[in-house]
Design a protein around this motif. Structure first.
Motif, PDB file in Angstrom:
ATOM      1  N   SER A 195       0.799  -1.225   0.000  1.00  0.00           N
ATOM      2  CA  SER A 195       0.000   0.000   0.000  1.00  0.00           C
ATOM      3  C   SER A 195       0.831   1.275   0.000  1.00  0.00           C
ATOM      4  N   ALA A 196       2.141   1.163   0.083  1.00  0.00           N
ATOM      5  CA  ALA A 196       2.999   2.349   0.127  1.00  0.00           C
ATOM      6  C   ALA A 196       2.832   3.171  -1.157  1.00  0.00           C
ATOM      7  N   GLN A 197       2.776   4.485  -1.006  1.00  0.00           N
ATOM      8  CA  GLN A 197       2.549   5.389  -2.144  1.00  0.00           C
ATOM      9  C   GLN A 197       3.571   5.208  -3.268  1.00  0.00           C
ATOM     10  N   THR A 198       4.822   4.930  -2.921  1.00  0.00           N
ATOM     11  CA  THR A 198       5.861   4.813  -3.938  1.00  0.00           C
ATOM     12  C   THR A 198       6.107   3.377  -4.373  1.00  0.00           C
ATOM     13  N   GLY A 199       5.281   2.468  -3.941  1.00  0.00           N
ATOM     14  CA  GLY A 199       5.479   1.061  -4.244  1.00  0.00           C
ATOM     15  C   GLY A 199       4.517   0.531  -5.289  1.00  0.00           C
ATOM     16  N   LEU A 200       4.170  -0.727  -5.130  1.00  0.00           N
ATOM     17  CA  LEU A 200       3.301  -1.396  -6.098  1.00  0.00           C
ATOM     18  C   LEU A 200       1.890  -0.845  -6.129  1.00  0.00           C
ATOM     19  N   ARG A 201       1.530  -0.044  -5.161  1.00  0.00           N
ATOM     20  CA  ARG A 201       0.210   0.596  -5.183  1.00  0.00           C
ATOM     21  C   ARG A 201       0.005   1.400  -6.476  1.00  0.00           C
ATOM     22  N   GLN A 202       1.099   1.846  -7.059  1.00  0.00           N
ATOM     23  CA  GLN A 202       1.022   2.591  -8.318  1.00  0.00           C
ATOM     24  C   GLN A 202       0.594   1.696  -9.481  1.00  0.00           C
ATOM     25  N   VAL A 203       0.716   0.375  -9.289  1.00  0.00           N
ATOM     26  CA  VAL A 203       0.391  -0.577 -10.349  1.00  0.00           C
ATOM     27  C   VAL A 203      -0.953  -1.239 -10.097  1.00  0.00           C
ATOM     28  N   TRP A 204      -1.211  -1.679  -8.873  1.00  0.00           N
ATOM     29  CA  TRP A 204      -2.502  -2.271  -8.529  1.00  0.00           C
ATOM     30  C   TRP A 204      -2.727  -2.188  -7.031  1.00  0.00           C
ATOM     31  N   ARG A 205      -3.973  -2.426  -6.653  1.00  0.00           N
ATOM     32  CA  ARG A 205      -4.355  -2.404  -5.236  1.00  0.00           C
ATOM     33  C   ARG A 205      -4.957  -3.745  -4.861  1.00  0.00           C
ATOM     34  N   LEU A 206      -4.748  -4.098  -3.613  1.00  0.00           N
ATOM     35  CA  LEU A 206      -5.232  -5.369  -3.100  1.00  0.00           C
ATOM     36  C   LEU A 206      -5.850  -5.127  -1.734  1.00  0.00           C
ATOM     37  N   LYS A 207      -7.019  -5.657  -1.537  1.00  0.00           N
ATOM     38  CA  LYS A 207      -7.666  -5.525  -0.232  1.00  0.00           C
ATOM     39  C   LYS A 207      -6.976  -6.457   0.761  1.00  0.00           C
ATOM     40  N   GLN A 208      -7.009  -6.053   2.014  1.00  0.00           N
ATOM     41  CA  GLN A 208      -6.327  -6.814   3.053  1.00  0.00           C
ATOM     42  C   GLN A 208      -6.859  -8.244   3.146  1.00  0.00           C
ATOM     43  N   GLY A 209      -8.164  -8.419   3.028  1.00  0.00           N
ATOM     44  CA  GLY A 209      -8.750  -9.757   3.070  1.00  0.00           C
ATOM     45  C   GLY A 209      -8.255 -10.630   1.930  1.00  0.00           C
ATOM     46  N   GLN A 210      -8.111 -10.047   0.746  1.00  0.00           N
ATOM     47  CA  GLN A 210      -7.583 -10.790  -0.401  1.00  0.00           C
ATOM     48  C   GLN A 210      -6.143 -11.219  -0.145  1.00  0.00           C
ATOM     49  N   LEU A 211      -5.373 -10.324   0.465  1.00  0.00           N
ATOM     50  CA  LEU A 211      -3.979 -10.629   0.769  1.00  0.00           C
ATOM     51  C   LEU A 211      -3.875 -11.875   1.643  1.00  0.00           C
ATOM     52  N   TYR A 212      -4.653 -11.922   2.716  1.00  0.00           N
ATOM     53  CA  TYR A 212      -4.584 -13.067   3.622  1.00  0.00           C
ATOM     54  C   TYR A 212      -5.041 -14.356   2.934  1.00  0.00           C
ATOM     55  N   ALA A 213      -6.029 -14.258   2.077  1.00  0.00           N
ATOM     56  CA  ALA A 213      -6.478 -15.440   1.328  1.00  0.00           C
ATOM     57  C   ALA A 213      -5.370 -15.939   0.389  1.00  0.00           C
ATOM     58  N   LEU A 214      -4.671 -15.020  -0.263  1.00  0.00           N
ATOM     59  CA  LEU A 214      -3.586 -15.403  -1.163  1.00  0.00           C
ATOM     60  C   LEU A 214      -2.413 -15.996  -0.386  1.00  0.00           C
ATOM     61  N   LEU A 215      -2.099 -15.420   0.764  1.00  0.00           N
ATOM     62  CA  LEU A 215      -1.023 -15.977   1.586  1.00  0.00           C
ATOM     63  C   LEU A 215      -1.362 -17.407   2.016  1.00  0.00           C
ATOM     64  N   ALA A 216      -2.613 -17.642   2.387  1.00  0.00           N
ATOM     65  CA  ALA A 216      -3.040 -18.989   2.773  1.00  0.00           C
ATOM     66  C   ALA A 216      -2.913 -19.962   1.604  1.00  0.00           C
ATOM     67  N   LYS A 217      -3.272 -19.495   0.413  1.00  0.00           N
ATOM     68  CA  LYS A 217      -3.176 -20.325  -0.790  1.00  0.00           C
ATOM     69  C   LYS A 217      -1.711 -20.672  -1.095  1.00  0.00           C
ATOM     70  N   LEU A 218      -0.837 -19.684  -0.959  1.00  0.00           N
ATOM     71  CA  LEU A 218       0.591 -19.918  -1.204  1.00  0.00           C
ATOM     72  C   LEU A 218       1.189 -20.866  -0.169  1.00  0.00           C
ATOM     73  N   GLU A 219       0.717 -20.752   1.060  1.00  0.00           N
ATOM     74  CA  GLU A 219       1.184 -21.661   2.110  1.00  0.00           C
ATOM     75  C   GLU A 219       0.701 -23.083   1.814  1.00  0.00           C
ATOM     76  N   GLU A 220      -0.554 -23.201   1.450  1.00  0.00           N
ATOM     77  CA  GLU A 220      -1.133 -24.508   1.127  1.00  0.00           C
ATOM     78  C   GLU A 220      -0.422 -25.159  -0.057  1.00  0.00           C
ATOM     79  N   SER A 221       0.029 -24.345  -1.002  1.00  0.00           N
ATOM     80  CA  SER A 221       0.711 -24.860  -2.198  1.00  0.00           C
ATOM     81  C   SER A 221       2.191 -25.154  -1.967  1.00  0.00           C
ATOM     82  N   GLY A 222       2.696 -24.828  -0.779  1.00  0.00           N
ATOM     83  CA  GLY A 222       4.082 -25.159  -0.466  1.00  0.00           C
ATOM     84  C   GLY A 222       5.098 -24.090  -0.800  1.00  0.00           C
ATOM     85  N   TYR A 223       4.644 -22.899  -1.158  1.00  0.00           N
ATOM     86  CA  TYR A 223       5.565 -21.806  -1.491  1.00  0.00           C
ATOM     87  C   TYR A 223       5.973 -21.014  -0.255  1.00  0.00           C
ATOM     88  N   LEU A 224       5.178 -21.096   0.812  1.00  0.00           N
ATOM     89  CA  LEU A 224       5.427 -20.378   2.059  1.00  0.00           C
ATOM     90  C   LEU A 224       5.271 -21.317   3.237  1.00  0.00           C
TER      91      LEU A 224
END
Length: 185
Positions: free
Chosen positions: A33-62
């Protein structure tokens, strides 16, 4: 199991934040969400972030470890697995292969390459330039072989050629900027 190539750009980006060091979800969200970061390219809701982290963990990447906190419930601190690290690096060092991927995917790659320093950013820009040169050669070859009687097919082909020429000019400008004194990758 999902293969590294099948991961969407946002999931590779999440791996990128953890490539540098382990972090908890809210910390990753703040970086996203930092102004000078990836927020300039796209935005992600906090709930979506946690769902994606769970998916990555389930898939063995995290992997996630619970970290105790004084007056609050423990929080999950995520780390890359060797599979996650390999998937991120492979994604980072592979040029995009379509024009429409330049706007989000390539910019995300450039964001992470620049965090690794000038050499990594320049290498990515050079690889993408070479890929664009090949696209341009292919498009010009197709244009030379195509009949020119109808406006629409001609217009589409010229649009694509001009778009790749613009990508190449932009990539060259970015590489030139990297060589300026004081520029930080």
């Amino acid at each position: 199991m999902r293969t590294p190539a099948s991961l969407p750009t946002i999931e590779h980006a999440l791996l990128g934040f953890l490539y540098e060091r382990p972090a908890h979800g809210y910390e990753i969200y703040q970086q996203l969400s930092a102004q000078t970061g990836l927020r300039q390219v796209w935005r992600l809701k906090q709930g979506q972030l946690y769902a994606l982290l769970a998916k990555l963990e389930e898939s063995g990447y995290l992997t996630a470890d619970l970290q105790p906190q004084a007056a609050r419930p423990p929080r999950k601190v995520y780390s890359l697995t060797s599979q996650g690290r390999a998937a991120f690096l492979d994604w980072l060092h592979t040029p995009v292969n379509r024009g429409r991927q330049m706007r989000i995917e390539f910019l995300a790659k450039l964001y992470f390459a620049s965090r690794q320093g000038t050499t990594a950013a320049d290498s990515l820009l050079a690889q993408q330039s070479a890929a664009c040169e090949q696209w341009l050669a292919d498009l010009r070859s197709q244009a030379d072989a195509a009949p020119r009687q109808e406006l629409f097919p001609y217009a589409v082909q010229q649009f694509r050629i001009n778009q790749v020429e613009a990508f190449l000019a932009w990539l060259a400008a970015c590489r030139a900027h990297l060589s300026e004194p004081g520029c930080v990758g």
